[in-house]
Design an enzyme around this catalytic site. Structure first.
Site, PDB file in Angstrom:
ATOM      1  N   GLU A 173       0.827  -1.226   0.000  1.00 38.39           N
ATOM      2  CA  GLU A 173       0.000   0.000   0.000  1.00 38.39           C
ATOM      3  C   GLU A 173       0.854   1.267   0.000  1.00 38.39           C
ATOM      4  O   GLU A 173       0.680   2.150   0.856  1.00 38.39           O
ATOM      5  CB  GLU A 173      -0.982  -0.016   1.175  1.00 38.39           C
ATOM      6  CG  GLU A 173      -1.984  -1.144   1.075  1.00 38.39           C
ATOM      7  CD  GLU A 173      -3.122  -1.077   2.089  1.00 38.39           C
ATOM      8  OE1 GLU A 173      -3.046  -0.290   3.051  1.00 38.39           O
ATOM      9  OE2 GLU A 173      -4.086  -1.840   1.906  1.00 38.39           O
ATOM     10  N   GLU A 292      -5.575  -8.484  -0.519  1.00 42.79           N
ATOM     11  CA  GLU A 292      -6.299  -8.190   0.735  1.00 42.79           C
ATOM     12  C   GLU A 292      -7.755  -7.991   0.374  1.00 42.79           C
ATOM     13  O   GLU A 292      -8.087  -7.052  -0.371  1.00 42.79           O
ATOM     14  CB  GLU A 292      -5.757  -6.935   1.424  1.00 42.79           C
ATOM     15  CG  GLU A 292      -4.404  -7.146   2.070  1.00 42.79           C
ATOM     16  CD  GLU A 292      -3.954  -5.962   2.925  1.00 42.79           C
ATOM     17  OE1 GLU A 292      -4.814  -5.291   3.543  1.00 42.79           O
ATOM     18  OE2 GLU A 292      -2.733  -5.708   2.960  1.00 42.79           O
TER      19      GLU A 292
HETATM   20  O1  AHR Z   1      -5.096  -6.138   6.815  1.00 40.39           O
HETATM   21  C1  AHR Z   1      -4.990  -5.023   7.651  1.00 40.39           C
HETATM   22  C2  AHR Z   1      -4.296  -3.860   6.983  1.00 40.39           C
HETATM   23  O2  AHR Z   1      -5.108  -3.365   5.950  1.00 40.39           O
HETATM   24  C3  AHR Z   1      -2.988  -4.150   6.296  1.00 40.39           C
HETATM   25  O3  AHR Z   1      -1.903  -4.096   7.157  1.00 40.39           O
HETATM   26  C4  AHR Z   1      -2.895  -3.077   5.273  1.00 40.39           C
HETATM   27  O4  AHR Z   1      -2.184  -3.466   4.138  1.00 40.39           O
HETATM   28  C5  AHR Z   1      -4.333  -2.700   4.979  1.00 40.39           C
HETATM   29  O5  AHR Z   1      -4.538  -1.351   5.059  1.00 40.39           O
END
Ligand code: AHR
Length: 502
Positions: A173, A292
């Site tokens: 990110e 994610e």
């Molecule tokens: O999964 C939780 C968090 O969400 C992770 O660390 C990040 O990549 C995202 O913002």
């Protein structure tokens, strides 16, 4: 009863499903590692301190790959802190989650855990506070056979054979202001390119994932992918997508329609990857890593309270979302969306796996149990392998705040190597049962083998340690097949797995 129909054809194929779309994620965050997978002294802990009850749940989910060690955490992480004798490893302030990281579990320990759980590792490197040099070093440490500084360090640390990690995330990110070492798309694209080049020079067999936008809500979404890929297109194999949804206003129809956004997100990133490919006259195709995805909103306020009272402690109970029945329905729809896009989505990670926005929960010193979202993931991971079939769904539609033409029946189908067909379907209708007619004529002699169904009268119903089966799958009403056409009843608000075979 309302009606919907599906047409399937064995030759009408989207693509083969990469098993890695059923990946998950363990970050050094909250109680994912400490108190989740690792709790020395717990009655189910093995000789290394790993909870065997948790490993059994992970095995049921059949998780082929686990992303590690972050997440936001990785952007301030020095991999060297996590190897060597545990007593010599430093304690560090983790600026991502305002926690103290003790490094008791590091690469060697996690690799052992992953092997016990039957998973490969997708390893994320730090491109926040660090750069290509340390990226090269960790690939040498993990994958080079020996005879160099870092490979010999691995051997000295007790691991003669390389870890052989094949899939690497180039940071996390990097577009987000919350990220340590945030970068512009061009800055990131350049550093990702140089890191990827050097990592692949050390081990040409690896694949790498470049950071896409951290959500479709980012103002830079789209331009980030374009500008970043302009710098590194030829050097990377996948672009990451991250997306979490919530239902803070209690609007169930609107919440269940959020996969319309997920679908648009995937289509947009595919279009951008292919536009850059065209611009560069490239023969290389960059695919997608949806590394994610989940529901995440229940624990936000609780986390603010925890930080007010207890900053910098070890293993704070952060992001402990308790999932309800409607969350399981949306998780099912998100899995359907991934299967529908199997031609371009080759990796996906349910974020995360244990305690932190997770399908598996534990109590320190206590039990482990499955949350509601555990079940759709388990069904998709177990039965959704093989080939993704183009599934023509004809369903009545509805409108909600953000979308029109949302099909009440969200469905897709897969065919395994033995020719068995599985239909996955969410009925988003709050009130109406559906008669679903499925045209299977091209498959010949199919019968309904099983109808697994999940429904609860209360969309807010949850599972707890004391009542772990409150929201759980059971056998559905099933149906019949007549002259190659199946008729199956799909109850209002339900997740369905209909398995056909000869
Ligand atoms: O999964 C939780 C968090 O969400 C992770 O660390 C990040 O990549 C995202 O913002």
């Amino acid at each position: 009863m309302k009606k919907a129909s599906i047409i399937l054809d064995k030759d009408f194929v989207i693509g083969s499903i990469d098993k890695r779309i059923y990946g998950s994620f363990i970050e050094h965050l909250g109680r994912a590692v400490y108190g989740g997978i690792y709790e020395p002294g717990h009655e189910s802990a093995d000789e290394l301190g790993f909870r065997k009850d948790v490993i059994e749940f992970v095995k049921k989910l059949n998780v082929p790959i686990v992303r590690y060690p972050g997440g936001n955490f990785v952007s301030g992480f020095n991999w060297e802190d996590s190897v060597g004798p545990v007593k010599d490893r430093p304690k560090r302030l983790d600026l991502a989650w305002f926690t103290t990281e003790t490094n008791e579990v590091g690469l060697h320990e996690f690799a052992t855990w992953a092997q016990k759980a039957g998973s490969d590792i997708m390893y994320a490197i730090n491109l926040g506070t660090r750069g290509p040099e340390q990226a090269r070093d960790i690939v040498e440490y993990a994958n080079h056979p020996g005879g160099s500084k870092f490979s010999d360090m691995r051997i000295a640390n007790g691991k003669k054979d390389p870890f052989g990690i094949k899939l690497w995330c180039l940071g996390n990110e990097m577009d987000g202001p919350w990220q340590m070492g945030q970068k512009t798309a061009t800055e990131y694209g350049r550093i990702a390119r140089e890191a990827a080049k050097m990592m692949k020079w050390v081990d040409p067999s690896i694949e790498v994932v470049a950071c896409g936008s951290s959500s479709t809500d980012m103002p830079t979404f789209g331009s980030w992918e374009l500008e970043m890929l302009d710098e590194c297109y030829e050097n990377v194999d996948y672009v990451s997508l991250h997306r979490y949804y919530g239902n803070p206003t209690g609007d169930t129809p609107g919440f269940l329609a959020r996969t319309m956004d997920m679908s648009d997100f995937i289509k947009s990133v595919v279009a951008i990857c292919d536009a850059v490919k065209g611009k560069k006259h490239s023969k290389h195709t960059v695919n997608l890593s949806f590394d994610e995805w989940n529901v995440w909103y229940h624990s936000n306020e609780q986390d603010q309270e925890i930080w007010k009272q207890d900053k910098w402690n070890r293993a704070l109970p952060l992001l402990e979302d308790i999932y309800n029945f409607e969350d399981a329905l949306l998780a099912g729809s998100m899995l359907i969306t991934l299967m529908k896009n199997a031609d371009r989505v080759k990796v996906a990670c349910l974020a995360q796996l244990v305690n932190v926005i997770a399908p598996i929960m534990t109590r320190n010193g206590g039990g482990a149990w499955a949350q509601t979202i555990f079940y759709p993931f388990c069904h998709a991971s177990v039965y959704g392998r093989g080939t993704s079939l183009n599934t023509l769904v004809d369903s009545p539609v509805y409108s909600c705040t953000d979308y029109d033409d949302v099909p009440y029946i969200d469905a897709t189908a897969t065919m395994d190597d033995d020719g068995n067909v599985t239909v996955f379907a969410v009925n988003r209708d709050m009130k109406e049962d559906y008669e679903l007619s499925i045209d299977l004529r091209s498959f010949k002699d199919m019968t309904v083998k099983e109808h697994i169904m999940m429904h609860h009268d209360d969309v807010k119903a949850v599972n707890t340690e004391d009542d772990p089966d409150n929201v759980a799958p059971k056998q559905g009403p099933g149906g019949t097949v007549d002259s190659g056409r199946a008729t199956v009843k799909i109850p209002a608000l339900s997740w369905n797995v209909i398995r056909f075979g000869k």
